[in-house]
Design an enzyme around this catalytic site. Structure first.
Site, short mmCIF file in Angstrom:
data_model
loop_
_atom_site.label_atom_id
_atom_site.label_comp_id
_atom_site.label_asym_id
_atom_site.label_seq_id
_atom_site.Cartn_x
_atom_site.Cartn_y
_atom_site.Cartn_z
N ASN A 149 -5.34 3.75 7.66
CA ASN A 149 -5.17 3.08 6.38
C ASN A 149 -4.53 4.06 5.39
O ASN A 149 -3.38 4.43 5.54
CB ASN A 149 -6.50 2.51 5.87
CG ASN A 149 -6.30 1.49 4.75
OD1 ASN A 149 -5.37 0.69 4.81
ND2 ASN A 149 -7.17 1.49 3.76
N ASP B 48 -9.93 0.75 -4.33
CA ASP B 48 -8.92 0.83 -3.28
C ASP B 48 -8.18 2.16 -3.39
O ASP B 48 -8.81 3.20 -3.52
CB ASP B 48 -8.00 -0.39 -3.37
CG ASP B 48 -7.39 -0.79 -2.04
OD1 ASP B 48 -6.77 0.07 -1.38
OD2 ASP B 48 -7.51 -1.95 -1.65
N ASN C 150 -10.43 4.38 1.80
CA ASN C 150 -9.28 4.51 0.90
C ASN C 150 -9.36 5.83 0.15
O ASN C 150 -10.42 6.38 -0.07
CB ASN C 150 -9.21 3.34 -0.08
CG ASN C 150 -8.39 2.18 0.47
OD1 ASN C 150 -7.19 2.30 0.67
ND2 ASN C 150 -9.06 1.07 0.76
N ARG D 270 -7.63 1.06 12.88
CA ARG D 270 -6.26 1.43 12.52
C ARG D 270 -6.31 2.43 11.37
O ARG D 270 -7.30 2.52 10.65
CB ARG D 270 -5.44 0.21 12.09
CG ARG D 270 -5.87 -0.43 10.77
CD ARG D 270 -4.79 -1.36 10.24
NE ARG D 270 -5.18 -2.09 9.03
CZ ARG D 270 -5.09 -1.61 7.80
NH1 ARG D 270 -4.66 -0.37 7.59
NH2 ARG D 270 -5.44 -2.34 6.76
N GLU E 207 0.85 -1.20 0.00
CA GLU E 207 0.00 0.00 0.00
C GLU E 207 0.88 1.24 0.00
O GLU E 207 2.10 1.17 -0.11
CB GLU E 207 -0.91 0.02 1.25
CG GLU E 207 -2.36 -0.37 1.00
CD GLU E 207 -3.17 0.74 0.34
OE1 GLU E 207 -2.58 1.78 -0.07
OE2 GLU E 207 -4.39 0.57 0.18
#
Length: 306
Positions: free
Chosen positions: A115, A212, A162, A113, A27
């Site tokens: 991202n 994404d 995202n 968390r 990522e």
């Protein structure tokens, strides 16, 4: 600009595998113009990586926490990153790498968390949280400014967040509800960062996979990674119409960034996470970093003003 004015870009060569990293969850790709190198991460393995195309150099650093998004700093050494619970500085060029934790937002559920994230043109870092198990609708979008003040900009309530990415003029922000396969657009005040006018931009089909990570090129077209879709698509910023497609040899495509000397090389990250043993045996390039040459020109990644 008419609703159908965006031109289709061309791919100028094949997809190249440039680093068989075997990332569990690749990522966070960010191109550094000064270093002519790409930063990217493996979130679950807690690794930051740097790839220099001109020399083929591949470097990596282990962090004591998950690391999910990266931007260069304008007024200090190294990078700003998002860890599991908050923001931090990390200088990969200090001996052994130097980590300085900065801020953890209050009120985040224990199962959340950070991202994806990026900097806007004003040098503020936008980072979003998600449920670690990708099921509870607990995502929030934050803005971390140059004075290290953290503002809660949007209670997304998405299970998996995202983006974001912005239009070239900075007045439209795009943000993904990945689990539900939806992308939204917002009007954004470039100075205050205030979001308004939330509207549904596109819903992706099950066959297309889940939207994404994404980036915007100089013409305002959106380039979108598709988790579970084995592809990257380029889309019209107004209509979301598909203009071009990059086919990849593995299912879970996670993020994209333009880089190279002319910002025309599209770098693409991928993941092994969520694939069965038989799928991994068939998709040996899962978790690799890829690149493809295009006739598009990307926008240089903004740096954090601090």
């Amino acid at each position: 600009m008419s609703e159908h004015s965006a031109a289709a870009p061309r791919l100028l060569g094949p997809v190249n595998e440039v680093w068989r990293a075997g990332a569990t969850l690749g990522e966070g790709c960010c191109w550094s113009p000064s270093r002519q190198a790409l930063y990217w991460v493996d979130i679950l393995e807690q690794r930051l990586m740097r790839y220099t195309p001109a020399t083929g150099q591949r470097e990596h650093w282990s962090l004591p926490d998950t690391v999910s998004a990266v931007a260069e700093r304008r007024d200090g050494p190294g990078l700003i990153v998002t860890l599991r619970r908050g923001f931090a500085f990390f200088d990969p060029d200090a001996p052994g790498g130097r980590l300085q934790r900065l801020h953890e937002p209050d009120g985040e559920p224990p199962g959340n968390r950070f991202n994806d994230g990026k900097c806007d043109a004003q040098g503020h870092f936008w980072g979003a949280t998600m449920d670690f198990d990708a099921s509870a609708p607990t995502g929030v979008l934050y803005r971390f400014d140059s004075q290290q003040r953290c503002s809660r900009m949007f209670d997304a309530r998405f299970p998996v967040t995202n983006g974001p990415t912005w239009s070239p003029d900075g007045r439209t922000l795009y943000f993904n509800d990945t689990a539900r396969r939806d992308t939204y657009a917002f009007d954004v005040d470039p100075v205050s960062g205030t979001l308004s006018g939330q509207r549904h931009w596109n819903r992706f089909s099950e066959q297309e996979g889940h939207p994404d990570g994404m980036t915007t090129d100089a013409q305002g077209r959106l380039w979108m990674a598709h988790w579970g879709g084995s592809r990257v698509t380029c889309r019209d910023p107004l209509t979301a119409r598909e203009l071009a497609r990059v086919e990849l040899p593995t299912a879970h495509i996670t993020n994209v960034a333009f880089g190279g000397p002319t910002l025309s090389t599209l770098f693409i990250t991928s993941a092994r996470f969520g694939l069965s043993d038989s799928q991994l045996a068939a998709q040996v390039q899962a978790g690799s970093l890829f690149s493809v040459e295009t006739d598009a020109t990307g926008l240089a990644a903004h740096r954090y003003a601090g």
